[in-house]
Design an enzyme around this catalytic site. Structure first.
Site, short mmCIF file in Angstrom:
data_model
loop_
_atom_site.label_atom_id
_atom_site.label_comp_id
_atom_site.label_asym_id
_atom_site.label_seq_id
_atom_site.Cartn_x
_atom_site.Cartn_y
_atom_site.Cartn_z
N SER A 182 2.65 -4.55 3.36
CA SER A 182 2.27 -4.85 1.98
C SER A 182 1.27 -6.01 1.91
CB SER A 182 3.54 -5.12 1.17
OG SER A 182 3.30 -5.01 -0.19
N ASP A 240 4.89 6.24 -0.47
CA ASP A 240 4.66 4.94 -1.08
C ASP A 240 3.68 5.09 -2.23
OD1 ASP A 240 4.50 2.22 -1.58
OD2 ASP A 240 3.16 1.80 0.10
N HIS A 285 7.37 2.75 1.08
CA HIS A 285 6.70 1.49 1.43
C HIS A 285 7.30 0.85 2.69
CE1 HIS A 285 4.08 -1.73 0.18
NE2 HIS A 285 5.04 -2.61 0.06
#
Ligand SMILES: *[C@@H]1O[C@H](CO)[C@@H](O)[C@H](O)[C@H]1NC(C)=O
Ligand SMILES: *[C@@H]1O[C@H](CO)[C@@H](O)[C@H](O)[C@H]1NC(C)=O
Ligand SMILES: *[C@@H]1O[C@H](CO)[C@@H](O)[C@H](O)[C@H]1NC(C)=O
Ligand SMILES: *[C@@H]1O[C@H](CO)[C@@H](O)[C@H](O)[C@H]1NC(C)=O
Ligand SMILES: *[C@@H]1O[C@H](CO)[C@@H](O)[C@H](O)[C@H]1NC(C)=O
Ligand SMILES: *[C@@H]1O[C@H](CO)[C@@H](O)[C@H](O)[C@H]1NC(C)=O
Length: 442
Positions: free
Chosen positions: A159, A364, A421
């Protein structure tokens, strides 16, 4: 006397050679501590020695894990919720990366997790400052663990970590060239990365439309907000761009009735949407980037664990409350938040011998795979065509198709099946392939 000194010296040598960690929280040997990366700025690391059956742990690589946010804690989320030896409930995780390699969790930027600053003035505000602090952390780490200086080092990230890791790797590389640090840095891997934020934001509407999660009206509402974000990015009005990113998320939530930003197939409970809609835009922005779950009970379990038994076992100073400065960390980076680091990835690929990996879970939303593919397309490094022309191959683990990969120059992109994610937790089989490809173990 002489012989006493000699035996002390011998003892010291033996101690250094065998220096292993101490028992910590959960199984296996560990070490942890603070490095003052600047006056008033205290950065925390937590090392897990590999439990692999090797005669010395230095036979296995050292892998750094960097969480996102900015302001999300590696020692908390990455460790207990993704890849460490035990989960939030104390149960053993059989796919932990620690079984194959030494893993170093770093709470970064300062103010995140157990890391803290004496005064808000010591927080970082830019990606470059974050990178320089991480280089200082490594100097402190190697000073305590010189045995790792020659051990292959790999930086893995997720991320917002996928924005911090490239600049950290680049600055570490240059610090090595200047002989400021000894390190055997080999690769950097960006997981579901926020490397070019606008490419992620622009991918939301088409991705959700194709999945049937929004209709054409929803698509238009999200796209309009995303386009406005893109205009602000184009004009380099960075703070407004960050606010408009928040507004675009709001349109996604309205049109989808609360889709999970970390996994579009994850079950959404009706009241979560209501709760999100009554939060302020600032709270919502913080929640999607820093918290790993929209489930408040789950967040509470993590906080209780990190502020309770883990803090006690590790002897964290009592004035330090895990994650208590993380909202400040997130907010202070609002100027930098929407800036891309595509140029840094170019520099890594063109000017360094480092291997660069990018991995992305297909479910994601926040850093959706189509957006990631789009910014990779924008890289203008010298071997760009070699990468684009390369074949895309299946990732097959135990005769199951787990994803796809494509390599050219020193870049490899991995598409991870059945993952949102948090790829290390969502698809450990595919991740073991990514780890083997970049580190030779996994
Ligand atoms: C560990 O490795 C040694 C040497 O290769 C081997 O003899 C031993 O059986 C291994 N132990 C386990 C538990 O696998
Ligand atoms: C971990 O345990 C699960 C459930 O028992 C099993 O399906 C999986 O194959 C195991 N994974 C590894 C890496 O041992
Ligand atoms: C968004 O921008 C694209 C490219 O400029 C344009 O084609 C599209 O019509 C815009 N969409 C909306 C809903 O504003
Ligand atoms: C790519 O990696 C190889 C092997 O690590 C290295 O020799 C080379 O310098 C790297 N950089 C480029 C631009 O190919
Ligand atoms: C990539 O783009 C940057 C900025 O637009 C430029 O300075 C650089 O020379 C380009 N690199 C290559 C390899 O084309
Ligand atoms: C991986 O994704 C592809 C494309 O969506 C699909 O064909 C394949 O069945 C998936 N594999 C697994 C194991 O889910």
């Amino acid at each position: 006397m002489v012989s006493a000194i000699r035996s002390i010296a011998i003892l010291l040598v033996i101690f250094t050679v065998c220096a292993h960690g101490k028992p910590g929280y959960g199984p296996g040997e560990q070490d942890w501590g603070y490095v003052d990366v600047r006056p008033g700025a205290h950065m925390f690391y937590w090392l897990y020695y590999t439990t692999a059956n090797v005669s010395t742990y230095t036979q296995r690589p050292l892998v750094i894990w960097l969480q996102g946010g900015p302001g999300a804690s590696s020692t908390g989320y990455g460790n207990f919720e993704e890849l460490g030896p035990v989960d939030l409930y104390g149960d053993h995780r059989n796919w932990t990366w620690v079984k194959d390699m030494n893993v170093l969790f770093i709470d970064n930027p300062v103010g995140t997790g157990y890391s803290y600053v004496d005064n808000s003035a010591y927080l970082t505000a830019t990606n470059k400052e974050i990178a320089m602090d991480l280089v200082e952390l490594m100097k402190g780490f190697y000073a305590r663990h010189p045995e790792f200086e020659t051990v292959p080092l790999h930086i893995f990230s997720e991320s917002y970590g996928g924005k911090m890791a490239p600049e950290f790797a680049l600055e570490l590389h240059y610090a090595k060239k200047r002989d400021e640090i000894k390190s055997n840095l080999v690769s950097v891997a960006l997981g579901d990365p926020w490397t070019s934020p606008i490419h992620s934001v622009l991918s939301w509407a088409p991705f959700l439309l194709e999945l049937g999660i929004v209709d054409h009206d929803g698509y238009d509402a999200i796209m309009k907000a995303a386009n406005f974000t893109a205009e602000l990015v184009e004009q380099e009005r960075w703070i407004q761009a960050t606010e408009q990113w928040g507004n675009t998320q709001m349109e996604v939530m309205k049109a989808s009735k609360g889709v999970d930003f970390y996994n579009v197939l994850k079950l959404t409970k009706g009241d979560r949407f209501k709760k999100l809609m009554i939060q302020t835009s600032e709270e919502r922005m913080y929640r999607t980037m820093v918290k790993h779950d929209f489930d408040e009970d789950h967040d509470q379990i993590a906080e209780d664990l990190m502020r309770g038994p883990v803090a006690e076992t590790l002897g964290i100073p009592s004035h330090v409350k895990w994650n208590s400065q993380s909202a400040k960390v997130f907010n202070i980076h609002n100027t930098d938040f929407m800036k891309p680091v595509i140029h840094i990835v170019n520099e890594l690929l063109d000017k360094t011998p480092l291997k660069v990996g990018v991995f992305s879970g297909g479910l994601d939303l926040i850093c959706a795979t189509p957006g990631t593919v789009n910014w990779i397309d924008k890289l203008n490094w010298t071997r760009r065509n070699e990468y684009l022309d390369a074949p895309r191959n299946a990732i097959s683990v135990n005769r199951v198709l787990e994803g796809y990969e494509k390599s050219g120059g020193n870049l490899t992109m991995f598409w991870i099946n059945r993952s949102g994610h948090m790829a290390p937790a969502d698809n450990p089989a595919a991740m073991s392939h990514v780890l083997r490809k970049l580190t030779n173990y996994g």
